[in-house]
Each structure stands twice: as structure tokens, then as C-alpha cells.
Design an enzyme around this catalytic site. Structure first.
Site, mmCIF file in Angstrom:
data_model
loop_
_atom_site.group_PDB
_atom_site.id
_atom_site.type_symbol
_atom_site.label_atom_id
_atom_site.label_comp_id
_atom_site.label_asym_id
_atom_site.label_seq_id
_atom_site.Cartn_x
_atom_site.Cartn_y
_atom_site.Cartn_z
ATOM 1 N N TYR A 190 -16.716 151.487 78.686
ATOM 2 C CA TYR A 190 -17.508 151.978 77.556
ATOM 3 C C TYR A 190 -17.106 151.251 76.274
ATOM 4 C CZ TYR A 190 -17.936 155.434 81.193
ATOM 5 O OH TYR A 190 -18.113 156.049 82.393
ATOM 6 N N VAL A 241 -14.676 159.468 84.758
ATOM 7 C CA VAL A 241 -14.209 160.605 83.966
ATOM 8 C C VAL A 241 -13.297 161.522 84.794
ATOM 9 C CG1 VAL A 241 -16.101 162.193 84.461
ATOM 10 C CG2 VAL A 241 -15.018 162.243 82.212
ATOM 11 N N SER A 292 -17.868 157.735 87.544
ATOM 12 C CA SER A 292 -18.544 156.496 87.116
ATOM 13 C C SER A 292 -18.103 155.257 87.880
ATOM 14 C CB SER A 292 -18.315 156.270 85.627
ATOM 15 O OG SER A 292 -19.018 157.230 84.880
ATOM 16 N N TYR A 352 -28.236 160.692 91.283
ATOM 17 C CA TYR A 352 -27.160 160.198 90.412
ATOM 18 C C TYR A 352 -25.969 161.157 90.402
ATOM 19 C CZ TYR A 352 -24.800 158.877 86.072
ATOM 20 O OH TYR A 352 -23.857 158.529 85.138
ATOM 21 N N LYS A 400 -20.604 153.628 89.950
ATOM 22 C CA LYS A 400 -21.617 152.733 89.380
ATOM 23 C C LYS A 400 -21.436 151.302 89.899
ATOM 24 C CE LYS A 400 -21.976 155.564 85.209
ATOM 25 N NZ LYS A 400 -21.518 155.745 83.811
#
Lengths: 274, 274, 274, 274
Positions: free
Chosen positions: D202, D220, D24, D151, D27
Site C-alpha cells: 500500500y 491484514v 491480501s 473476493y 491478491k
């Protein structure tokens, strides 16, 4: 409208012999088959409570770990389809379902409208989301594409009001076919009726019970199957939908029929048979 | 258990003459009175759909701007109480309710247990929250203290199974008192039964419909009132509750009774009276 | 607007000496006091995550068992008030808070506007709901009336932009009063700033961080307190609110100030002091 | 751990040259590219508020009509990927992203781990659900398979701590590459930092801001990229995750580093550069 009565008669009105896509009404027949296959084991994978949310809501799935609230919302029906696929290929599972519906309606002409099924498959992003979401929780066994392909074809069964009213008679007759054969045990027939009453119209199920008072299942094609246990199996069809996705005129017609006949399961006029 | 039948008889079993706190079962009588006062106007302030959530949930209220889902969850019953207070002081409103229940049961000894009402009033923080929350949306007219005071006393009505079964007969008889008088119009009786079936057991209403198949309303005191239109008004009482806050043995007793008698509204054995 | 700088200066603009109700900005001072009393124990009763919901939402409380998401939404501030009440009567707790704010601002004239407090107390049904709801989970120790009475009075502190900017200097100075005294440990000052940045503007906190880039706390009276650690303590006031309940022009003024000065905590122009 | 400082140095500790899957963290780079392509138009399709929910939650999407809360939860990053695909085939879009990361890190050896990408693609049912769900709201332009394929490959970029710290320098330097070139406008760099601080971890973003006080983005795979504007770009890696899906030891290491150095954006020790 078509009304099949317990004494074997049938009353038709309007375009009762014009076919339409039964869509979610097929969930009743799919559920009946699945309960025949796995019995009460089904309830480990699907709940039996009203959802309080729209037919394609995904919120409840997240909160309840991939277990749909009941077999009549889309997510629940997809799980039921997964059960019915067990050991079969889609074509075989669909063949079994078609044979079942034809037997119930005593009409071999009932068929699937492939074009409708294809258009569903192309635009059903929400259903693809629901299926993958449940798969992520382990609540789908078969590949998503096979389950959804079967589901879209099941929804694309085309029937007339006459055929649909005839197909619903086993729910009016405590689980028996009019030919005397037992389709499902008496208790199961009662329970399917109960699920139709509490969950058959998505988040307008309470309102349908309040106004009409019959177990019923609506489809987005404008059809509704309604059952008066011991008295009648009724099919109505009118394409215009209300804000909850149920046939507007169909609901109204059933409400007036219930008023006129006393055919509400909540009416004292329905009394124990001697 | 007590079973009042349509032919005027009553069958008793167990401690049918021991009093208990009817708690949420009182919501049925409160709703009946409120519909008599304001009719369908009530549905502007309360919905009639299953909630899909627990009896004291506040989430749904936020999402739906202070309109409770149905009159049988706490928030809905508090609005109903607000309606019944209209133009009265709490003592008067409670007097009217008590007279109504005594008339239904033909028993002038039915009374409110003040001690139970007081203990509710002291610990009911969740209900105080619900009431103030609805007040913030303008869905309570009277001061919160008066509404809740009335509500807690209404829930503290003490009745025996015999009295409760007798009080429920108007719902079995399409709205008529056994003495021939009309309590509510026929359609309203059917609709109250429909609400009991879809919403009477909180988020286990679907399961109760599935297993028992009768309109019913449970109370946290362990009582359940169940109706078989045209056939029976049944009261059971057993204090142990299941995880949904409904009487565990009471539900089971009703399920067995339904199996034995065919007294399910979803059974073909209930047929139109000739 | 008033800007107190790290070198001891203050710059005023507009009506910087007109008093207004600081409302939720008081939550910063209340939190500072509560952390002084119970330290990290506070975080057992209040979270420190953005809520993702409106300032007075009750949904999150139901899902998380009465633990508010952070001390800057109403529910969280009510718990903080409950902590500050510990061992005091409301008048005493309010006296302590007033003394604290006067000390921070070096201004003995700061006072509570009783009329504002009273009007809150009469119409704050939503806050009464929140408090009773948390009480039902055991997350309030004192009687709801006392906690809310104190909370409403705390929100009714009246200050000018000048006073507010001066009161905020300890957060600019790593926890020190400009007189050299330590108000809170350095780490705690950083952490209060962090909470202001992530949670200080309800469900628009992310947007404020994105556009302005300063820890800030808004009040429904139209005030905002914003901190640039090491550089400035800024108060703005403009009553018109945007859809999230934050001062519309106040936010815009801070955004332009940040552009002009580089006073964003996310800017490289803020570098380690030598 | 690797720490790239504003003066051009780099400090390494532990296995700083071992590669891992950045997941992630990618991102951040994807968002930077997308903002370069469509600018503020992006915010019509993605929000910029903390979500208050888990990284893969679908609830918020239903409530907010398919608009993800921010670009750092999975749903938001999938929309960002859809933007980056515009006019390209997946291979080309991935090539562009790789070239961008290599340019930032000044390291041509950075590559995608195809095996990791494939394993994601086979088990990512939840992401398939999210993508189809957004597609049903019209918030994906390209076919779901192409978007997700891109992705999954983007998340499978393998980097070392050294490479990652170097790649993050533009966020430390107000948008400039250390070679003097401008990567993004100053304001955009600040805003990406703001999003990292409020949304980068998150539903533990508030806690990370509270304890560490740096804009950061976790993956992760156990990596975290953290930025101290004007001072440092930091990469840590430790595979063990806490209950929120963020590196447990990585967070702790950053918390200690912030304590030791004063490198918190909420500390007065970071002051305006002269």
C-alpha cells in the site's frame, strides 16, 4: 414555468401543468422534514458548505470522514433520508413526505412514479457506493438498501410546475403556509434559502447565484425551484441539461425573469417591508 | 461597528473610528476596478464558484490549470491585481485604487500602512508560491514581484469601520454612489454581492450565509464588510479569528444584527420596493 | 548507451561520448551527498514513498504539510539541495558536488553548463512556487533564491553516457568505488537503489519497474541512469520524451537490454555471489 | 517464519505450521490466474503504478475514471476477481483458485475459512462502495454481490507460513514450479515481482523496498510473502499491524533477515548466475 406570488396569485406559462420527475428538488422537502425531526443535530452528520465538486463526488467524503459537505449533494441527501427513516419503514417515511408535499401544494394528486424509482434503483451504482461508503464511517443508521430504496422513491415524485411553485411558497413566506399555518420557524426558512443559494446547483451554485441571484434547487429531470423571499416561488422545467447537470433553458429563463423583475436577492429593489 | 443606511444615515458603535488593516476586504474594491477595466473578460482568468478549500490552497490551482476558483481567495485576488496593473506601475495602480476607495467613502484621509505591507512582503511565502504557480500556467502577465508588491500594499489599506461602511454603500445602492453617480452598472453590483455571499468567507462562506444571510467579505485583520441590498452597508471589526480565519465576534455581531432587524437577503421581510 | 560492468569493463554504443544535460539524474548524486551530511535525519524533511503524481505536483505538498513524498520529485530534490547548502555558499556547494561526480566518474572534465542553468532560472516558475511553498511550512532553511540557484545549476551538469555510467558504478558495487574506496555504506547503496526503483521515474516508476526491472533515474534531458547491482551501471540518452517526461527510446533500449541479458533485479538469473 | 530456498530446502522458525488468514496476500495468486486468462488485456482495466494512498482509498478511482492504480489495492483486486469470475460461478472460480494454490504449495489441505469470509461480507461496506463505484464506470462485468462474495472468500484462504512459502516458489524460480513445470512465463514472473515491490505494501511500499529490499505482499491478517528471485520464498506471520496496515514484527524480521543474508534485490551480492 409557474410563478406563485406572495399576494396569493399564480402565473403560468408553457407546459406548466405537465408532470415531470422532480428528482433532486425533493431534497428541499426532505431536508425540511429532517430539520423538523432532529433540528440542529442534523449538522453533526451533514455540513453546510458548497462542495466545490460534482453532485456525486466521493472524494470529499474520504477527506472528511464520511460527512457530506451539504444536504443537497447526493451523499448529503442520503443521510437526510436516513434521518427521515428513523422509526419508520420506507413506505411510512415516503407516505409522510408525500403528505407533506401535498399539504404544501394543496394538491392531493401528487404521487410517486414507481417506474422511475425502479429504474433508478437498478442503475444507481454510484449512489450505492456513496451510501456504503458513509455506512463504513458509521454515518448511516439504517440498512443501505432501505435508505436507498426510500431515496430513489423520494426522487421519483412527479409534479407539475404549478404544483412545485405552490409547494415552495413556505420558503417565500418566511416559513408560513399561505393558509396561515407555520410550516417551519422563520429562521429555518431563511437558512434553507441560504443553503439553496450556496449549494443548490452543485458545482455551478456560484454561477447560478451570480447570474440569477435567487435561492434555487435543480433536479436532473430538468426542473428548478427558485425562491424570491417575500415575492415569489417559481418553478421552471426544461429537460435539456448543461454540463453541470442543471436545466439549461430553465436557468436562462430564470436569469431573464430576474433581469426583468429585479427579483434578485442581491438587488436593492428588494427592500424591507414596512 | 458602523452601519450606513440607504437613507443616508450612519450608526456607530464601539471603536468605529479606530483604523485597522482591511486586508482581504480590499479584494472587493480591487474586483470592482478590474471589472471596470476588462468586464466579463475577467472570467476567463478567474472562476466564480466557491472553492471548498482554505483561502490559500494551491491544490485547486493544480487541478484546474492555474485558474483560481473565485476572485476572493488569494490566488484569485492576485490575478485581479495583475489585471489592475495593466499599463501601470505598482505605485500608479495603488494610487488609482486609493482614489477609488476615498471617493466611495468620501474621505481623503484613507491611506496604506507601508509597514504592514512590508511585513507581508517578507513573510508571504505562500502567496509567492501561488503567484509563481499561476505564472507557470501563463495566468499572470506582469512580473511576480510587481504583482505581489501591489497586492501586499492593497491589503495594507487602513480604514475605520465608519470609512469601510461608507465605502460599501454602492453595493447597497445597486451600484450608485450616494451622490447619485453610478459606480458600476446595476447588474454588476448584484453580481459582486452574489460573489461575496457565495465566496466571501473562504471555506466558511456557506456557514456565514446560513447564519447571517448577507453578502460579506472578511479580512484577516478582523474586519468584515456586509451588505444588505437596499438597506445597509455594515462594517464590523474584532481581531480574534475563528478556525476559518474570519472574525469570530464580528460574525456573531452580524448574526445578531440580522436576527434583530430581519436584514437577511433570505428573509421575506425584504420585499420589492414600490 | 554506455554500460560499465562489475569487472571493470565498459561497452559503448551510439553517441556515448556526446554530452547532454543530466537534469534530474543529478538528484541521485545530490541525495548521496546529503545522506553523507545528515544521514537518516534527512527523512524528517523528505519522505521515501512513490508520489503517485507528476514530477512537479504541488497537491501532495499541501496535503502533507510541506514534506515532499521522496527525494526524486522536484520538491524533494529542492529540500536535498537545501541540506547540501548547509554552511556553504552556492558556489561552494556546487563545487563540492562537481568534485564528487568527477571522482565517481574519474573524469575531471565534467562541468556545469551555465547557459542551461540560466535558462532554467528564468522560466522555472513552478519550481519557485514549490520552494516558496515549502518555505511557508518551514521546510527550507536557506533563502529560496540561493537554494533554487544551486538546484538549477546542479541540474545543468553536462555529462556523456560514458561519464554517467562510470559515475554510477558505486551503486552497482554496494557503495564502493572501483578503486576500492568506500563511497557510501553498503546499506545506503542498497537504499538509494530502492528509491530509484520505486520513485526514479515519477508517476511512471511502477511501469519502469514492471517493464525494465532495474533501479533507474531519468532526466528531462533524455538521459537515464540504470543500475544492475553486482553487474552493471548503464547510461542511455535519447532526447524524445514520453507522456510522463521520461526518455521514450531510452526506456525501450533498457527494456530490450534487460530481456536479452536477464539483468532485472526481479529475475532468478541474478543469484547470490559465492 | 518459513524460508523455502532455491535448492529445494525449507527452514522453519516459530509457529510456522499455524494457520492464519492470508487476506491480501491472496491478491498475488488471483493476479497470476487473471494474467493467465486475459494476459496484458488486464492492464486496460487496472494500472500498475503505486497508489500513493491507503489500501481502501476511493479518491484515486474518481480522479481516474474507475481504473484502480494497481492490482494490489482493494479496488484493483476486486477487478482482478471480476476477471477470474469470467464464465464461472463464484464456487467454481474459488475452486480453481484453491486448486492453483494447492498445486503451488503441493498441499491438498489448504482451504477457505468460511466464517472469516462471512464476517468480511457483513462488514465490508468500504469494499461494497469500491465495487459499486467501479461498476458505475463500467469496470465490473459481473453483479457486485457475486464479485465481492468471491473476493471475500478468496481473502479468507487459511494457510501456514510453511504452505505460503512453498506456494511462492514459482516467483523465486522465474515462473517455474519446483517440479519443473512452468507456472507462468519468465517475464511474467519478473513483472509480478516488480508489482509486489512497488505496490505490495500500500502506501508503505516505498518504505518496505527501502528497508527490506524484497518484492513482498502483506495481508491484514499479519502475514507477508516475500520473494528473493533465485534464492528464497519467505513467509512471515505476526498479527500486530503498523499504522499502514502491514505486520509490524513481520516487516522487522524480514529487514533483519535481509541484513544478515544480503537477500536484497538491491545488493551486489546478488549477481548473475553462471
Amino acid at each position: 414555468m409557474a410563478v406563485a406570488t406572495a399576494d396569493g396569485g399564480i402565473v403560468l406559462g408553457g407546459s406548466a401543468d405537465v408532470g415531470f420527475s422532480i428528482q433532486s428538488i425533493s431534497k428541499v422537502f426532505g431536508l425540511t422534514l429532517a430539520l423538523g425531526k432532529v433540528g440542529d443535530e442534523l449538522w453533526k452528520r451533514v455540513g453546510r458548505e458548497p462542495s466545490g465538486t460534482a453532485f456525486n463526488s466521493i472524494v470529499q467524503l474520504e477527506q472528511e470522514a464520511g460527512i457530506p459537505r451539504n444536504p443537497f449533494i447526493n451523499a448529503g441527501a442520503i443521510v437526510v433520508t436516513d434521518v427521515n427513516l428513523g422509526g419508520y419503514r420506507p413506505r411510512e417515511a415516503l407516505g409522510e413526505l408525500l403528505r407533506f408535499v401535498r399539504y404544501l401544494a394543496e394538491d392531493e394528486t401528487i404521487a410517486i412514479d414507481d417506474e422511475v424509482a425502479r429504474s433508478e434503483a437498478q442503475t444507481g451504482f454510484r449512489n450505492i457506493a456513496l451510501a456504503n461508503y458513509m455506512r463504513s464511517f458509521g454515518n448511516l443508521v439504517h440498512p443501505v438498501e432501505l435508505v436507498l430504496g426510500t431515496y430513489f422513491h423520494q426522487c421519483a415524485i412527479a409534479m407539475t410546475c404549478r404544483q412545485l411553485a405552490l409547494a415552495g411558497r413556505y420558503l417565500m413566506l418566511d416559513g408560513c403556509h399561505p393558509d396561515g399555518g407555520r410550516v417551519v420557524p422563520e429562521r429555518r426558512a431563511r437558512r434553507i434559502n441560504a443553503l439553496m443559494l450556496t449549494c443548490g446547483h452543485y458545482d455551478a451554485s456560484g454561477d447560478f447565484a451570480f447570474r440569477v441571484g435567487m435561492p434555487g434547487k435543480s433536479g436532473v429531470g430538468g426542473g428548478i425551484l427558485a425562491i424570491v423571499p417575500g415575492s415569489a416561488s417559481i418553478a421552471v422545467w426544461s429537460p435539456g441539461l448543461n454540463e453541470n447537470g442543471n436545466s439549461k433553458l430553465g436557468s436562462l429563463a430564470l436569469e431573464r425573469l430576474a433581469e426583468a423583475t429585479g427579483w434578485s436577492v442581491f438587488s436593492a429593489r428588494l427592500q424591507p417591508a414596512r
